[in-house]
Enzyme design. Structure first.
Site, PDB file in Angstrom:
ATOM      1  N   TYR A 273      25.508  65.281  35.272  1.00 35.76           N
ATOM      2  CA  TYR A 273      26.018  66.530  34.665  1.00 35.76           C
ATOM      3  C   TYR A 273      26.931  67.331  35.581  1.00 35.76           C
ATOM      4  CZ  TYR A 273      21.258  65.751  32.731  1.00 35.76           C
ATOM      5  OH  TYR A 273      20.096  65.219  32.239  1.00 35.76           O
TER       6      TYR A 273
ATOM      7  N   CYS B  56      24.453  52.041  46.540  1.00 32.04           N
ATOM      8  CA  CYS B  56      25.702  51.291  46.588  1.00 32.04           C
ATOM      9  C   CYS B  56      26.584  51.639  45.413  1.00 32.04           C
ATOM     10  CB  CYS B  56      25.406  49.809  46.608  1.00 32.04           C
ATOM     11  SG  CYS B  56      25.096  49.269  48.273  1.00 32.04           S
TER      12      CYS B  56
HETATM   13  N1  LLP Z   1      11.470  72.161  24.507  1.00 34.87           N
HETATM   14  C1  LLP Z   1      12.220  71.134  24.081  1.00 34.87           C
HETATM   15  C2  LLP Z   1      12.034  70.642  22.736  1.00 34.87           C
HETATM   16  C3  LLP Z   1      13.154  70.544  24.940  1.00 34.87           C
HETATM   17  O1  LLP Z   1      13.897  69.543  24.509  1.00 34.87           O
HETATM   18  C4  LLP Z   1      13.293  71.033  26.266  1.00 34.87           C
HETATM   19  C5  LLP Z   1      14.242  70.414  27.195  1.00 34.87           C
HETATM   20  C6  LLP Z   1      12.477  72.098  26.665  1.00 34.87           C
HETATM   21  C7  LLP Z   1      11.579  72.650  25.754  1.00 34.87           C
HETATM   22  C8  LLP Z   1      12.527  72.685  28.053  1.00 34.87           C
HETATM   23  O2  LLP Z   1      13.748  73.267  28.321  1.00 34.87           O
HETATM   24  P1  LLP Z   1      13.955  74.048  29.709  1.00 34.87           P
HETATM   25  O3  LLP Z   1      13.122  75.295  29.674  1.00 34.87           O
HETATM   26  O4  LLP Z   1      13.536  73.144  30.792  1.00 34.87           O
HETATM   27  O5  LLP Z   1      15.403  74.328  29.736  1.00 34.87           O
HETATM   28  N2  LLP Z   1      17.604  66.645  32.127  1.00 34.87           N
HETATM   29  C9  LLP Z   1      18.322  67.874  31.833  1.00 34.87           C
HETATM   30  C10 LLP Z   1      17.492  68.816  31.016  1.00 34.87           C
HETATM   31  C11 LLP Z   1      17.055  68.230  29.690  1.00 34.87           C
HETATM   32  C12 LLP Z   1      16.301  69.222  28.862  1.00 34.87           C
HETATM   33  C13 LLP Z   1      15.699  68.545  27.692  1.00 34.87           C
HETATM   34  N3  LLP Z   1      14.893  69.368  26.878  1.00 34.87           N
HETATM   35  C14 LLP Z   1      18.734  68.538  33.145  1.00 34.87           C
HETATM   36  O6  LLP Z   1      18.391  67.994  34.194  1.00 34.87           O
HETATM   37  O7  LLP Z   1      19.411  69.546  33.133  1.00 34.87           O
END
Ligand code: LLP
Length: 433
Positions: free
Chosen positions: A334, A362
């Site tokens: 990202y 790598c």
């Molecule tokens: N609820 C649902 C249905 C979600 O899909 C997510 C995150 C959350 C709660 C929690 O969201 P947060 O409070 O953490 O923003 N890998 C990505 C983030 C993916 C988030 C997916 N869903 C990153 O590293 O930025």
């Protein structure tokens, strides 16, 4: 410093939760994930208190465990009285192994298999957050076989652009998640769920996006969801019991990132929900929120040992560390921003040298951060810290290049302990035949 759990001691060493990172690296080795347990608990309490004040006693925050999932986190969530959001049988297994009571777990995912559904039900999952019609069919079939009634929420897309990066924007109509209100599919799902004898529809869920700073987003989503709920009440007699507003509050990765007052923001949402329920003649629902990042991100830090320092005159400088995209793929995926410091000499002058901090994999895309200010004489053996890595780092780590995963060490009241052991080479090939 971007978070108040960070400080610098008299020796110029970076400290997390008051503990010297140079000592921690010497004790546990690098690369190393640190997690400030006290900060995690503090964040849970902020959510609990704010939600209780904003929405009443029935409200409950659910920790979105995809942000960081390992047994000790579920133990902490149990102790803090948090519900959890789980997204796979693997997360359910981890929660169960930690003794987390599954009746407080909400099972997400846009594509739960029959095996996932059966496994979750067999273990007494509290709620399914249902994404689509096929899932409703499978839940009905399996619940009927076992002669039970399963509580579900429907995941809806309110049609909101949260102004974040595309990979984490989920509330728009064209999302792969949920059923859109705008297209009439949310209403069809409601009717269908109400018709199923082994499904108990308790409410609606939406999650608009992640790393969201626009404080208006929750207010707009709430307004759309409650308006829809009141239409479903009028037309089909459906009484909303639970409203789950998802997660998404943004955190500060760099000094220039804004700071959200989550407490104040939740109180604002609370006032809006109460006012709208009164205006629409709806009973106040039990409200859920699903914070992940804002619970664990700034509790975390990753420590690395500096290895190769390469200067290409007239072009670029590289500082290589003993980890990389295997323990933190977020820049590669990202282009995420991070604050990077030399933890063993934080106060050294950084005004004359810039570099890319890269990993040991790598491939050229193995970058942790670009254009990082560093002391000019950065060298092999320095300790490098990447801040705010508590969310979506360990949980997204991989064994690419057969690199073992670092351990997770928790910091609690001046002590440290291992929550996840460092992987050995044997672990990396444990399933090889
Ligand atoms: N609820 C649902 C249905 C979600 O899909 C997510 C995150 C959350 C709660 C929690 O969201 P947060 O409070 O953490 O923003 N890998 C990505 C983030 C993916 C988030 C997916 N869903 C990153 O590293 O930025």
């Amino acid at each position: 410093m971007i978070c108040n759990n960070l400080s610098v001691n008299e020796e110029g060493h970076l400290c997390l939760g008051g503990q010297d990172t140079v000592m921690l690296a010497a004790k546990y080795g690098t690369p190393l994930y640190l997690m400030d347990e006290d900060r995690i608990r503090e964040r849970c309490r902020v959510y609990k208190k704010a939600m209780c004040e904003a929405f009443g006693e029935s409200a409950m925050p659910l920790y979105a465990s995809k942000a960081a999932s390992f047994k000790q986190i579920y133990r902490i969530m149990k102790e803090e009285g948090m519900g959890v959001d789980v997204v796979s049988s693997g997360e359910i297994f981890t929660a169960l192994s930690a003794g987390y009571p599954l009746e407080h777990a909400y099972f997400h995912s846009n594509n739960k298999t029959d095996e996932d559904i059966a496994y979750a039900m067999d273990n007494g999952i509290g709620y399914f957050v249902v994404d689509n019609r096929e899932e409703l069919d499978a839940i009905e079939r399996i619940a009927a076989e076992w002669n039970l009634t399963q509580k579900v929420l429907l995941r809806l897309t309110p049609g909101i652009d949260p102004h974040t990066y595309a990979a984490v924007a989920t509330g728009k109509v064209d999302s792969k998640f949920g059923s859109a209100i705008e297209t009439g599919q949310a209403e069809e799902m409601t009717l269908y769920a109400l018709s199923l004898p082994h499904v108990h529809l308790v409410g609606y869920h939406c999650h608009v996006g992640s790393q969201v700073f626009d404080s208006d987003v929750f207010l707009r989503a709430t307004a759309i969801m409650l308006d829809f709920a009141s239409k479903m009440k009028e037309k089909h007699g459906f009484e909303l019991e639970e409203l789950d507003l998802g997660g998404g509050y943004g955190v500060r990765y760099r000094d220039e990132d804004p700071e959200i007052d989550i407490y104040a923001n939740i109180l604002q949402v609370g006032m809006a929900v109460k006012a709208q329920c009164t205006a629409l003649g709806l009973k106040m629902p039990a409200v859920r929120m699903e914070p992940g990042r804002s619970i664990v991100a700034d509790a975390g830090m990753t420590l690395y040992n500096v290895g190769t320092v390469k200067r290409i005159p007239g072009y670029k400088n590289y500082v290589s560390v003993d980890g990389g995209m295997t323990d933190n793929p977020r820049f590669a995926l990202y282009h995420s921003s991070y604050t990077v410091l030399l933890a063993n000499r934080v106060n050294d002058d950084k005004s004359t040298f810039r570099c890319s901090v890269v990993g040991r994999c790598c491939e050229s895309g193995d970058i942790l951060q670009e254009d990082v200010p560093m002391p000019e004489d950065v060298r092999r053996g320095d300790l490098l810290a990447v801040l705010t890595t508590g969310a979506y780092n360990y949980s997204m780590s991989s064994n690419y290049n057969r690199i073992p995963k670092p351990p997770v060490v928790m910091l609690h009241e001046g002590e440290s302990y291992v929550a996840v052991k460092r992987e050995a080479f044997e672990d990396v090939c444990a399933n090889d035949i």
